[in-house]
Scaffold this active site. Structure first.
Site, PDB file in Angstrom:
ATOM      1  N   LEU A  41      85.660  28.901 -13.447  1.00 42.93           N
ATOM      2  CA  LEU A  41      84.910  28.416 -12.289  1.00 42.93           C
ATOM      3  C   LEU A  41      85.885  28.198 -11.146  1.00 42.93           C
ATOM      4  O   LEU A  41      86.947  27.596 -11.340  1.00 42.93           O
ATOM      5  CB  LEU A  41      84.213  27.086 -12.610  1.00 42.93           C
ATOM      6  N   ASP A  42      85.539  28.672  -9.954  1.00 39.98           N
ATOM      7  CA  ASP A  42      86.390  28.452  -8.785  1.00 39.98           C
ATOM      8  C   ASP A  42      86.568  26.956  -8.535  1.00 39.98           C
ATOM      9  O   ASP A  42      85.702  26.150  -8.880  1.00 39.98           O
ATOM     10  CB  ASP A  42      85.771  29.097  -7.550  1.00 39.98           C
ATOM     11  N   PRO A  43      87.676  26.563  -7.903  1.00 38.70           N
ATOM     12  CA  PRO A  43      87.897  25.128  -7.633  1.00 38.70           C
ATOM     13  C   PRO A  43      86.749  24.463  -6.883  1.00 38.70           C
ATOM     14  O   PRO A  43      86.385  23.327  -7.185  1.00 38.70           O
ATOM     15  CB  PRO A  43      89.184  25.133  -6.804  1.00 38.70           C
ATOM     16  N   ALA A  45      83.660  25.094  -7.031  1.00 38.83           N
ATOM     17  CA  ALA A  45      82.431  25.072  -7.820  1.00 38.83           C
ATOM     18  C   ALA A  45      82.439  23.919  -8.817  1.00 38.83           C
ATOM     19  O   ALA A  45      83.493  23.434  -9.233  1.00 38.83           O
ATOM     20  CB  ALA A  45      82.262  26.398  -8.558  1.00 38.83           C
ATOM     21  N   ARG A 180      79.706  34.581  -5.155  1.00 42.74           N
ATOM     22  CA  ARG A 180      80.304  34.690  -3.815  1.00 42.74           C
ATOM     23  C   ARG A 180      80.022  36.053  -3.204  1.00 42.74           C
ATOM     24  O   ARG A 180      79.767  36.187  -2.004  1.00 42.74           O
ATOM     25  CB  ARG A 180      81.817  34.481  -3.892  1.00 42.74           C
TER      26      ARG A 180
END
Length: 295
Positions: A41-43, A45, A180
């Site tokens: 998971l992206d930071p 998110a 994204r």
């Protein structure tokens, strides 16, 4: 924790924390170095991050292949280098003239089996280097489209703020899909640019937020109790229960003399222990072979 104990945790990752930081926190709480996660998971998110402890790390590559649910906010009228709010702005365009019908239509065009170019700032390797490292070094990155399936992509609310439009969305998509990139491509389709301002993962396969453990980042966080490997596998894959004699052969990775029901099938002993994952044997009809032995 006994370092021989293995299991799966569902963590509700807070925004602003990296997936690697979640792993580090679980290592400290559980008292073992052997910890990993399924699907970064992206930071920016938040939401479901499936974490494996000890032998359960061997399940992660299979658990990450499940489809996933997300809620997100897409901002139309602004594009960024990262396709989310973390990156520098690359384009601004007045989106105020776009009506709701056009937004819904653009989202429909990103639904189904599509060819998606991943976000340039991603962990995908290009000539041995991560794409995000090349972008940060000022290098051009060209990623190939990949086939993904977006089975649901719906606008829940549309909010207008001057020249930009914020669209709250819900999405269900296959492994490897970049939400994204969905935001970017909807914006491009409408001619105004787009990026994510918020992202929350609410489900990975059978694991959703209701299964999340205690807040591992709380100051008084206690050691979480993982679900057993057998429990996690039974939620994720078809299950075959075997006899003690069959279990002895499975422990050394021998073929099974019957065909398991799915490409990933969990094999569970009479004792309730998860022994292995098996698949049908492509070379020998009526038999199955080990994907991985877990004992």
């Amino acid at each position: 924790m006994n370092t021989l104990q293995s299991g799966v945790l569902v963590v509700d990752k807070p925004a602003g924390v990296t997936s690697h930081q979640v792993v580090g926190r679980v290592r400290r709480l559980m008292g073992t170095r052997k910890v990993g996660h399924a699907g970064t998971l992206d930071p920016m998110a938040s939401g479901v991050l499936v974490v494996g402890v000890n032998r359960a790390t061997r399940l992660l590559g299979h658990l990450s292949l499940h489809d996933k649910d997300y809620t997100a906010t897409v901002r139309l009228g602004v594009g960024t280098v990262t396709d989310d709010a973390e990156g520098d702005v690359t384009v601004t365009t007045d989106a105020s003239a776009i009506d709701d019908r056009a937004i819904h239509a653009a989202m429909v065009r990103q639904t189904g089996e599509i060819q998606q170019v991943p976000a340039a700032v991603s962990a995908i390797k290009v000539n041995g280097r991560r794409a995000y490292a090349k972008v940060r070094a000022g290098e051009d990155v060209v990623l190939r489209p990949r086939a993904v399936t977006v089975s649901r992509f719906e606008a829940i609310a549309i909010r207008r703020h001057g020249q930009v439009i914020d669209v709250d969305v819900e999405a269900t998509c296959s492994s490897g899909t970049y939400v994204r990139a969905l935001a970017r491509d909807v914006g491009a389709d409408l001619g105004v640019g787009g990026h994510l301002t918020a992202l929350r993962r609410t489900r990975v396969g059978p694991f959703d937020l209701t299964a999340a453990c205690v807040d591992i980042f709380a100051q008084d966080a206690v050691t979480p109790t993982p679900m057993t490997m057998a429990e996690a596998a039974a939620l994720s894959f078809p299950v075959v229960h075997v006899t003690a004699d069959q279990a002895a052969a499975i422990r050394v990775g021998r073929r099974l003399s019957f065909t398991v029901p799915a490409e990933v099938t969990a094999i569970i002993a009479e004792t309730g222990e998860l022994l292995a994952l098996y698949r049908p044997d492509d070379e020998k009809d009526g038999q199955s072979r080990a994907i991985c032995v877990l004992v």
